[in-house]
Each structure stands twice: as structure tokens, then as C-alpha cells.
Motif scaffolding. Structure first.
Motif, short mmCIF file in Angstrom:
data_model
loop_
_atom_site.label_atom_id
_atom_site.label_comp_id
_atom_site.label_asym_id
_atom_site.label_seq_id
_atom_site.Cartn_x
_atom_site.Cartn_y
_atom_site.Cartn_z
N ALA A 21 10.45 81.92 76.41
CA ALA A 21 8.98 81.95 76.58
C ALA A 21 8.58 81.11 77.79
O ALA A 21 7.76 81.54 78.61
N VAL A 22 9.16 79.91 77.91
CA VAL A 22 8.86 79.05 79.06
C VAL A 22 9.13 79.80 80.36
O VAL A 22 8.31 79.81 81.29
N ALA A 29 2.27 80.21 85.33
CA ALA A 29 1.63 79.22 84.45
C ALA A 29 2.21 77.82 84.68
O ALA A 29 3.28 77.66 85.27
N LEU A 30 1.47 76.82 84.19
CA LEU A 30 1.92 75.43 84.22
C LEU A 30 2.42 75.13 82.81
O LEU A 30 1.62 75.17 81.86
N VAL A 31 3.71 74.87 82.67
CA VAL A 31 4.31 74.93 81.34
C VAL A 31 4.96 73.61 80.93
O VAL A 31 5.70 73.00 81.71
N GLY A 32 4.70 73.18 79.71
CA GLY A 32 5.37 72.02 79.13
C GLY A 32 6.51 72.50 78.27
O GLY A 32 6.32 73.24 77.31
N MET A 33 7.73 72.09 78.65
CA MET A 33 8.93 72.44 77.87
C MET A 33 9.27 71.21 77.02
O MET A 33 9.36 70.11 77.54
N ASN A 34 9.46 71.41 75.73
CA ASN A 34 9.65 70.27 74.82
C ASN A 34 10.92 70.43 73.98
O ASN A 34 11.31 71.53 73.61
N ARG A 40 15.97 75.70 88.21
CA ARG A 40 15.90 77.17 88.13
C ARG A 40 14.47 77.63 87.79
O ARG A 40 13.90 78.50 88.44
N LEU A 41 13.87 76.99 86.79
CA LEU A 41 12.54 77.41 86.34
C LEU A 41 11.48 77.13 87.40
O LEU A 41 10.52 77.88 87.55
N ASN A 42 11.67 76.04 88.12
CA ASN A 42 10.65 75.68 89.11
C ASN A 42 10.77 76.47 90.41
O ASN A 42 9.96 76.30 91.31
N GLU A 43 11.78 77.34 90.47
CA GLU A 43 11.83 78.27 91.61
C GLU A 43 11.01 79.53 91.34
O GLU A 43 10.82 80.36 92.22
N GLY A 80 5.52 79.40 88.64
CA GLY A 80 4.70 78.37 88.01
C GLY A 80 5.24 76.97 88.23
O GLY A 80 5.88 76.69 89.25
N GLU A 81 4.97 76.12 87.24
CA GLU A 81 5.48 74.75 87.30
C GLU A 81 5.90 74.38 85.88
O GLU A 81 5.14 74.62 84.94
N VAL A 82 7.10 73.82 85.74
CA VAL A 82 7.60 73.47 84.41
C VAL A 82 7.96 71.99 84.36
O VAL A 82 8.66 71.49 85.25
N ALA A 83 7.46 71.28 83.33
CA ALA A 83 7.80 69.87 83.15
C ALA A 83 8.42 69.69 81.77
O ALA A 83 7.99 70.34 80.80
N PHE A 84 9.43 68.84 81.68
CA PHE A 84 10.05 68.56 80.38
C PHE A 84 9.37 67.36 79.73
O PHE A 84 9.24 66.30 80.35
N LEU A 85 8.93 67.53 78.49
CA LEU A 85 8.23 66.46 77.77
C LEU A 85 8.93 66.24 76.42
O LEU A 85 8.71 67.00 75.48
N PRO A 86 9.78 65.21 76.32
CA PRO A 86 10.52 65.00 75.08
C PRO A 86 9.62 64.48 73.96
O PRO A 86 8.72 63.67 74.22
#
Ligand code: NAD
Length: 258
Positions: free
Chosen positions: A23-24, A32-37, A51-54, A57-63
Motif C-alpha cells: 500500500a505504501v 502521496a506523502l506517506v508514513g510507513m510504520n 527505492r520508495l523515495n524514487e 511521493g515521499e515516504v518516511a519511516f515512523l517507528p
């Protein structure tokens, strides 16, 4: 088709692998601007983010461990700090924890399964609510909350999965209350209900077992995570589903037809 997802701020819980990660990736492809958790960073985090940021959108990891209410609150805060608000929330974190028949269920196991599958979705949604209201107000469209149910929510689950199935049925149900009381806030609530998907969820089965089980479904096989992803895009997109709320979409190859 999903053009309105560009720039939308999407938080996906439990998304370092499997259905959530697919989904991310799908949201990132649509700008989309995506939070991956996930509870903790996976070993290949840097490569995955690169890979995702190529994509567009933009993906950030948020633990965060979303089975804890305090961490659920912290996750929402961290996401809003990073992206400035929330337009779409996908409550995907979930799992069996273990398989235990009724005779073996104790309080700790009950808490672990219900915290992961039910409490997590409720608390993340609760903390996200003010931001989702802001999103709807500011955009003049709808914000979207998507729950991840399961075929087990209808059938009761397989061996040792009764509590898990019941927690998923609880999700299928509780969104009806949220629809009744929060449609006025411009928020839609829908559930994606997967059948049997080939992810770590089924790591206890070898390839032959999966093939044998899959052969019993009308489509003859397990689903692949990327086959579930478009349903999240659909419910997230106001242009596609702006008048759809309170529904359960079954993605299961015909395994179960409610
Ligand atoms: P998976 O085990 O591959 O992925 C689960 C993800 O959740 C991982 O990223 C993991 O890090 C994360 N996670 C687990 N506990 C967490 C916690 N406490 N806090 C934060 N993140 C946590 O599983 P999947 O098959 O991709 O499952 C995704 C969702 O789909 C789950 O809700 C699952 O119940 C549901 N589902 C899966 C299937 C299936 O056959 N795979 C079927 C029906 C429903």
C-alpha cells in the motif's frame, strides 16, 4: 484515475512488509506523502526507503508499537510533525500473535490479540480524528479512514484464530458507529477485508501447503499484496469514493462471498 492522491498525507500502520508495504508503495507511486510504520526498523530500511523515495511521493519511516495507546498517540504526533496533517489513515497493523485454541487462552494472550488488532485501530483513529476533521474542512472534500478486516471476521477464523477473527469482526462493526457519528465531520470510514494473502502472516506454511489451500479457492491461489493495494487507493481517493462510507470491500479471490 487516482490523480487526487498527489500530495495527500497518508499514514499506514504496520507497513514495513506485506499488505501494508504494498500500500505504501502504491501511494508513493501516486505522489502521496506517506508514513510507513512498524514496531522497529526492518534490516533493509535504508534500501527500502531509497527505492520508495524514487517514486513520485515521499515516504518516511515512523517507528511505534500501535498496540500501546501511548505509542499510537506518539505516532500520530510524529506523522503530523513531519507532514503537517493527516488526510488518510490506514489501520493495517494486525496479526494472529499466535494460534491458541480456547482451552489455552489466558488474559495475557487475550490482551495481546485485542490490543494489536482492535485497540490499535481505535486509538490511532481517535488521535488522528482532529487532524482528519481539519483535513476535510480545509480541503472541502472528505478525509478517509480505512480499516483492515479479514475473511476471518466473517468465518470466525481457522484453528487457534478465534480471538483474531473476533477482533476483525469488531473492526467490521465499529466503523458503523464511527460513520454514524463522524460523517458530519467529513470523514469516511471503510474496511478492506483480505482473504488469504501470501505474506509473513502465513510463514507457518510451506509452499505445498499454501498451494493446496489456495487450490480450494475459486481463483485457485493466495492473493499477492500488490493485488490488495488498489482498494486502499480507491477508498483514499475522494474522486473515486467520495460518497462511499461504512462499507467492507472483500479482496479474496472468491474465497468467501458474504
Ligand atoms: P505481515 O505480518 O506481513 O505484516 C504486518 C505488519 O504489521 C508488519 O509491517 C509489522 O511490522 C507490523 N506490525 C505488527 N505488529 C505491530 C505493532 N504492534 N505496531 C506496529 N506495527 C506492527 O502481515 P500482512 O499479511 O501484510 O497483514 C496486514 C494486515 O492484513 C493485518 O491487519 C492482517 O491481520 C490483515 N490480513 C492479512 C491476511 C493474510 O492472509 N495475509 C488476511 C486477512 C487479513
Amino acid at each position: 484515475m487516482f490523480g487526487d492522491l498527489k500530495g495527500r498525507r497518508v499514514l499506514v500502520t504496520g507497513s514495513t512488509q506485506g499488505i501494508g508495504l504494498a500500500a505504501v508503495e502504491a501511494f508513493a507511486r501516486h505522489g502521496a506523502l506517506v508514513g510507513m510504520n512498524g514496531r522497529k526498523a526492518p534490516a533493509d530500511l535504508d534500501a527500502t526507503l531509497a527505492r520508495l523515495n524514487e517514486l513520485d511521493g515521499e515516504v518516511a519511516f515512523l517507528p511505534a508499537d500501535v498496540s500501546s495507546s501511548a505509542e499510537a498517540a506518539r505516532l500520530v504526533e510524529a506523522f503530523v510533525e513531519r507532514f503537517g496533517g493527516i488526510d488518510v489513515l490506514i489501520n493495517n497493523a494486525g496479526g494472529l500473535v499466535a494460534r491458541k485454541p480456547l482451552e489455552e487462552i489466558d488474559d495475557d494472550f487475550f490482551d495481546a490479540v485485542t490490543d494489536l488488532n482492535a485497540r490499535s485501530a481505535l486509538m490511532v483513529t481517535k488521535y488522528a480524528l482532529p487532524h482528519l476533521k481539519d483535513s476535510a474542512r480545509q480541503s472541502g472534500t472528505t478525509a478517509s479512514v480505512i480499516l483492515v478486516g479479514s475473511v476471518a471476521g466473517y468465518t470466525g477464523g481457522g484453528p487457534g484464530a478465534g480471538l483474531y477473527g473476533a477482533a476483525k469482526a469488531w473492526l467490521h462493526n465499529i466503523q458503523k458507529n464511527w460513520v454514524t457519528f463522524h460523517a458530519k465531520d467529513g470523514i469516511r470510514f471503510n474496511t478492506v477485508s483480505p482473504g488469504t494473502f501470501d505474506t509473513a502472516f502465513h510463514a507457518d506454511k510451506d509452499a505445498d501447503t499454501k498451494a493446496r489451500i489456495g487450490a480450494g479457492f475459486p481463483m485457485g491461489r493466495f492473493g499477492r499484496p500488490e493485488e490488495c493495494a488498489p482498494t486502499f487507493l480507491f477508498f483514499a481517493s475522494h474522486a473515486c469514493s467520495g460518497y462511499i462510507t461504512g462499507q467492507v470491500l472483500d479482496v479474496n479471490g472468491g474465497q468467501y462471498m458474504p
